[in-house]
Scaffold this motif. Structure first.
Motif, PDB file in Angstrom:
ATOM      1  N   UNK A 117       0.810  -1.210   0.000  1.00  0.00           N
ATOM      2  CA  UNK A 117       0.000   0.000   0.000  1.00  0.00           C
ATOM      3  C   UNK A 117       0.844   1.261   0.000  1.00  0.00           C
ATOM      4  N   UNK A 118       0.240   2.320  -0.477  1.00  0.00           N
ATOM      5  CA  UNK A 118       0.907   3.612  -0.557  1.00  0.00           C
ATOM      6  C   UNK A 118       0.004   4.683   0.016  1.00  0.00           C
ATOM      7  N   UNK A 119       0.614   5.645   0.663  1.00  0.00           N
ATOM      8  CA  UNK A 119      -0.055   6.887   0.995  1.00  0.00           C
ATOM      9  C   UNK A 119       1.012   7.964   0.942  1.00  0.00           C
ATOM     10  N   UNK A 120       0.575   9.166   0.657  1.00  0.00           N
ATOM     11  CA  UNK A 120       1.534  10.252   0.499  1.00  0.00           C
ATOM     12  C   UNK A 120       0.972  11.521   1.115  1.00  0.00           C
ATOM     13  N   UNK A 121       1.759  12.110   1.974  1.00  0.00           N
ATOM     14  CA  UNK A 121       1.386  13.395   2.569  1.00  0.00           C
ATOM     15  C   UNK A 121       1.695  14.498   1.562  1.00  0.00           C
ATOM     16  N   UNK A 122       0.779  15.417   1.440  1.00  0.00           N
ATOM     17  CA  UNK A 122       0.956  16.529   0.512  1.00  0.00           C
ATOM     18  C   UNK A 122       2.207  17.330   0.865  1.00  0.00           C
TER      19      UNK A 122
ATOM     20  N   UNK B 291       4.999  16.209   1.920  1.00  0.00           N
ATOM     21  CA  UNK B 291       6.146  15.522   1.318  1.00  0.00           C
ATOM     22  C   UNK B 291       6.123  15.685  -0.201  1.00  0.00           C
ATOM     23  N   UNK B 292       4.967  15.518  -0.787  1.00  0.00           N
ATOM     24  CA  UNK B 292       4.815  15.644  -2.238  1.00  0.00           C
ATOM     25  C   UNK B 292       5.284  17.019  -2.721  1.00  0.00           C
ATOM     26  N   UNK B 293       4.979  18.042  -1.954  1.00  0.00           N
ATOM     27  CA  UNK B 293       5.301  19.419  -2.341  1.00  0.00           C
ATOM     28  C   UNK B 293       6.799  19.680  -2.451  1.00  0.00           C
ATOM     29  N   UNK B 294       7.606  18.781  -1.949  1.00  0.00           N
ATOM     30  CA  UNK B 294       9.062  18.927  -2.038  1.00  0.00           C
ATOM     31  C   UNK B 294       9.590  18.589  -3.429  1.00  0.00           C
ATOM     32  N   UNK B 295       8.717  18.069  -4.314  1.00  0.00           N
ATOM     33  CA  UNK B 295       9.163  17.605  -5.621  1.00  0.00           C
ATOM     34  C   UNK B 295       8.348  18.216  -6.774  1.00  0.00           C
ATOM     35  N   UNK B 296       8.264  19.544  -6.848  1.00  0.00           N
ATOM     36  CA  UNK B 296       7.429  20.153  -7.884  1.00  0.00           C
ATOM     37  C   UNK B 296       7.923  19.878  -9.307  1.00  0.00           C
TER      38      UNK B 296
ATOM     39  N   UNK C  96      -1.119  11.511 -13.154  1.00  0.00           N
ATOM     40  CA  UNK C  96       0.152  12.168 -12.804  1.00  0.00           C
ATOM     41  C   UNK C  96       0.275  12.358 -11.301  1.00  0.00           C
ATOM     42  N   UNK C  97      -0.835  12.556 -10.634  1.00  0.00           N
ATOM     43  CA  UNK C  97      -0.805  12.592  -9.165  1.00  0.00           C
ATOM     44  C   UNK C  97      -0.445  11.197  -8.650  1.00  0.00           C
ATOM     45  N   UNK C  98      -1.010  10.157  -9.289  1.00  0.00           N
ATOM     46  CA  UNK C  98      -0.690   8.784  -8.899  1.00  0.00           C
ATOM     47  C   UNK C  98       0.799   8.511  -9.082  1.00  0.00           C
ATOM     48  N   UNK C  99       1.416   9.080 -10.114  1.00  0.00           N
ATOM     49  CA  UNK C  99       2.866   8.907 -10.295  1.00  0.00           C
ATOM     50  C   UNK C  99       3.616   9.375  -9.050  1.00  0.00           C
ATOM     51  N   UNK C 100       3.184  10.506  -8.497  1.00  0.00           N
ATOM     52  CA  UNK C 100       3.785  10.977  -7.248  1.00  0.00           C
ATOM     53  C   UNK C 100       3.573   9.957  -6.130  1.00  0.00           C
ATOM     54  N   UNK C 101       2.359   9.452  -6.030  1.00  0.00           N
ATOM     55  CA  UNK C 101       2.040   8.479  -4.977  1.00  0.00           C
ATOM     56  C   UNK C 101       2.936   7.253  -5.088  1.00  0.00           C
ATOM     57  N   UNK C 102       3.078   6.736  -6.293  1.00  0.00           N
ATOM     58  CA  UNK C 102       3.886   5.528  -6.498  1.00  0.00           C
ATOM     59  C   UNK C 102       5.373   5.781  -6.271  1.00  0.00           C
ATOM     60  N   UNK C 103       5.844   6.951  -6.632  1.00  0.00           N
ATOM     61  CA  UNK C 103       7.274   7.232  -6.514  1.00  0.00           C
ATOM     62  C   UNK C 103       7.686   7.653  -5.101  1.00  0.00           C
ATOM     63  N   UNK C 104       6.862   8.484  -4.464  1.00  0.00           N
ATOM     64  CA  UNK C 104       7.269   9.074  -3.188  1.00  0.00           C
ATOM     65  C   UNK C 104       6.428   8.617  -1.999  1.00  0.00           C
ATOM     66  N   UNK C 105       5.418   7.825  -2.261  1.00  0.00           N
ATOM     67  CA  UNK C 105       4.504   7.432  -1.196  1.00  0.00           C
ATOM     68  C   UNK C 105       5.109   6.452  -0.209  1.00  0.00           C
TER      69      UNK C 105
END
Length: 96
Positions: free
Chosen positions: A28-33, A35-40, A81-90
Motif C-alpha cells: 500500500x501507498x499513501x503520500x502526505x501533501x 512531502x509531495x510538495x518537495x518535488x514540484x 500524474x498525481x498517482x505517479x507521485x504516490x507511487x514514486x514518493x509514497x
C-alpha cells in the motif's frame, strides 16, 4: 494481479477475482501533501495543487485517486500524474 490494499473487500477486489487470476496485495501507498510538495519538478506544481484539492487530512492514497476519476469526474490523465507521485514518493506500509 497485484492490488493496493485499499481495495480489500471492495467491488474492485471482486472484479479482479472474477477475472480468474491470482490476486495478490502490495503493502500500500499513501503520500502526505507536505512531502509531495518537495518535488514540484517531478510532474509539475499543477499536480501538487490537484492533489491538495483531492487530499483528505493532507494525505492521498489509491482509493482516493480512484474516486476522483470515477465519482468526482476529474480527468483521468491528470489524476494519473498525481498517482505517479504516490507511487514514486509514497509511504509503503502494511495496511492489512
Amino acid at each position: 494481479m497485484v492490488l493496493d490494499p485499499v481495495y480489500r473487500s471492495t467491488p474492485i477486489e471482486q472484479q479482479a477475482r472474477d477475472l480468474g487470476v491470482v490476486v495478490e496485495w502490495h503493502d500500500g501507498y499513501e503520500l502526505k501533501i507536505k512531502h509531495m510538495a518537495q518535488f514540484p519538478d517531478y510532474r509539475g506544481q499543477e499536480f501538487i495543487e490537484l492533489a491538495k484539492r483531492l487530499a483528505v487530512n493532507g494525505v492521498i492514497d489509491a482509493a482516493l485517486l480512484g474516486r476522483a476519476v470515477t465519482e468526482q469526474g476529474y480527468e483521468e490523465q491528470e489524476v494519473k500524474k498525481v498517482w505517479h507521485y504516490l507511487a514514486r514518493f509514497g509511504y509503503r506500509g502494511d495496511k492489512r
